[in-house]
Design an enzyme around this catalytic site. Structure first.
Site, PDB file in Angstrom:
ATOM      1  NE  ARG A  38      -1.027  14.163  -8.083  1.00 16.55           N
ATOM      2  CZ  ARG A  38       0.036  14.406  -8.835  1.00 16.55           C
ATOM      3  NH1 ARG A  38      -0.083  15.118  -9.946  1.00 16.55           N
ATOM      4  NH2 ARG A  38       1.234  13.938  -8.506  1.00 16.55           N
ATOM      5  CB  ALA A  71       2.650  14.692  -5.137  1.00 15.37           C
ATOM      6  CB  SER A  72       3.195   8.834  -5.390  1.00 13.52           C
ATOM      7  OG  SER A  72       3.907   8.653  -4.198  1.00 13.52           O
ATOM      8  CB  VAL A  73       3.526   8.396 -10.624  1.00 13.69           C
ATOM      9  CG1 VAL A  73       2.837   8.269 -11.973  1.00 13.69           C
ATOM     10  CG2 VAL A  73       4.965   8.854 -10.786  1.00 13.69           C
ATOM     11  N   PRO A  74       0.308   9.562 -10.040  1.00 11.05           N
ATOM     12  CG  PRO A  74      -1.035  11.374 -10.680  1.00 11.05           C
ATOM     13  CD  PRO A  74       0.373  10.869 -10.737  1.00 11.05           C
TER      14      PRO A  74
END
Length: 404
Positions: A38, A71-74
């Site tokens: 990431r 970037a979305s929350v993992p």
């Protein structure tokens, strides 16, 4: 002397360990998240921040508070991948390229025989995704600048489709591009809330089998939601276009007495109660989202359970919304839930909300069955349940088994 500075592998594995501890993942998804870096999709961000379970904005919106892309929350990424259930060899379309991180995970899960296409309407976002995918060894992922509502028909049909932007409706074009038996996962918005819904196509019907709370930046080009401002803009109602919310009728709601009713339901400090909203929105067309600002509460408006996003029932010149109060009568569940109402019909609306709270409390994990049908589907061909009509689709919701 031992170096205690964590490596990138350490940081990545710690993040995945944290996610899996809260919600176990299918082994292929867990493995993919341990492989894909990431940090390389978030250049300029400290590695420790890249491997924190939070969203990261990659493109601000000059015209509003919500980012144009992030970037979305993992943990949300992992949850939606589990809903999608990608298989080796899948042909996958992703709507909303973001940083390219999700596309890299899809490439891992699709394997050497899989085909991954990710699209975004913003050229800067697609460039970022393309460069990141090249850096991380996923040059074979197709990145295209496209309007997400149009999809990519020239590479259809797709066995899997996933949206990483909020959708108010399922576009007709997506029906045409998803293979029969294919799977669609999208953050679907209705009655002021958003749920990540997993659907499988069976002919002309999309059938859900999972539904999870989430929040996403809305896609550009759909305009089915409205915002009505009250009390000089300090109170806002977010509702669908088919809901007759009239600011003139509600203009004097604060001049009426406050009504408070309380249920027997209680919640713990870390316990979610968003299922109440889902329960109400499955059968009631008066449900929307209320946003009460700090200024409004200082002016005397009752504090909702969550000031920025609580379910409300609105009818004519009256409204009621969810409230919570801590009284410590039960140490495991110290807060009780109730309804606050204003206007001539405050009491019946508050009673309706109390009924939804009570129904939810009897089975807090229950989710409704959802089927989605083309807008042209006649009533006679719809299953039993509550129907919500939108531009391209008709959604049927029910807590009974008749929707399966």
């Amino acid at each position: 002397m031992v170096n205690s500075t964590p490596t990138l592998d350490d940081l990545r594995n710690r993040l995945v360990d944290e996610i899996v501890a809260k919600c176990p993942l299918p082994a292929p998804i867990e493995q993919a998240m341990r492989i894909v870096r990431r940090d390389l999709h978030l250049p300029g961000l400290a590695p420790a921040d890249a491997y924190t379970n939070r969203a990261v904005t990659i493109k601000d919106n000059p015209n509003g508070p919500l980012a144009l892309s992030c970037a979305s929350v993992p943990s949300t990424v992992a949850m939606m991948l589990a809903q999608l259930d990608p298989q080796p060899g899948d042909h996958i379309l992703e709507i909303g390229a973001g940083t390219g991180y999700n596309a890299a995970l899809l490439a891992e899960l699709g394997g050497p025989d899989g085909q991954i296409t990710t699209i975004d309407i913003d050229p800067g976002v697609t460039l970022h995704a393309r460069q990141a995918l090249n850096r991380t060894g996923y040059e074979h992922v197709r990145v295209m600048e496209r309007d997400g509502l149009e999809g990519v028909p020239e590479h259809a049909p797709y066995t899997r489709m996933i949206a990483t932007v909020g959708l108010w409706d399922v576009p007709v074009t997506w029906w045409q591009q998803l293979a029969d038996g294919g799977r669609l996962v999208l953050p679907l918005r209705w009655r002021g809330q958003t749920r990540s819904v997993a659907l499988t196509r069976h002919g002309d019907t999309l059938v859900s089998d999972d539904m999870e709370l989430c929040g996403f930046v809305p896609i550009i080009g759909q305009h089915g939601e409205r915002t009505t401002e009250l009390a000089n803009g300090t109170v806002r109602l977010h509702h669908d276009q088919d809901q007759p919310v009239d600011p003139d009728q509600l203009a004097a709601f604060l001049s009426t007495p406050l009504t408070e009713l309380w249920s027997q339901a209680r919640v713990g400090n870390e316990e979610t109660f968003d299922g109440i909203w889902l329960r109400a929105a499955t059968s009631d067309d008066t449900v929307c989202r209320i946003e009460v600002t700090k200024q409004a509460m200082e002016d005397g408006v009752r504090h909702p359970a969550i000031p920025g996003r609580s379910p409300a029932l609105v009818s004519g010149d009256s409204l009621a919304f969810l409230i919570a109060e801590r009284d410590n009568a039960d140490l495991e569940r110290p807060s009780r839930l109730g309804a606050a109402g204003y206007g001539p019909d405050a009491i019946p609306l508050a009673r309706n909300l109390i009924a939804y709270i009570t129904d939810w409390s009897t089975d807090r994990a229950a989710v409704p069955h959802m089927t989605i049908h083309p807008a042209s589907t006649p009533d006679s061909e719809l299953p039993k349940g509550h129907v919500i009509d939108k531009a391209d689709s008709r959604t049927v919701l029910s807590y009974s088994e008749t929707n399966v």
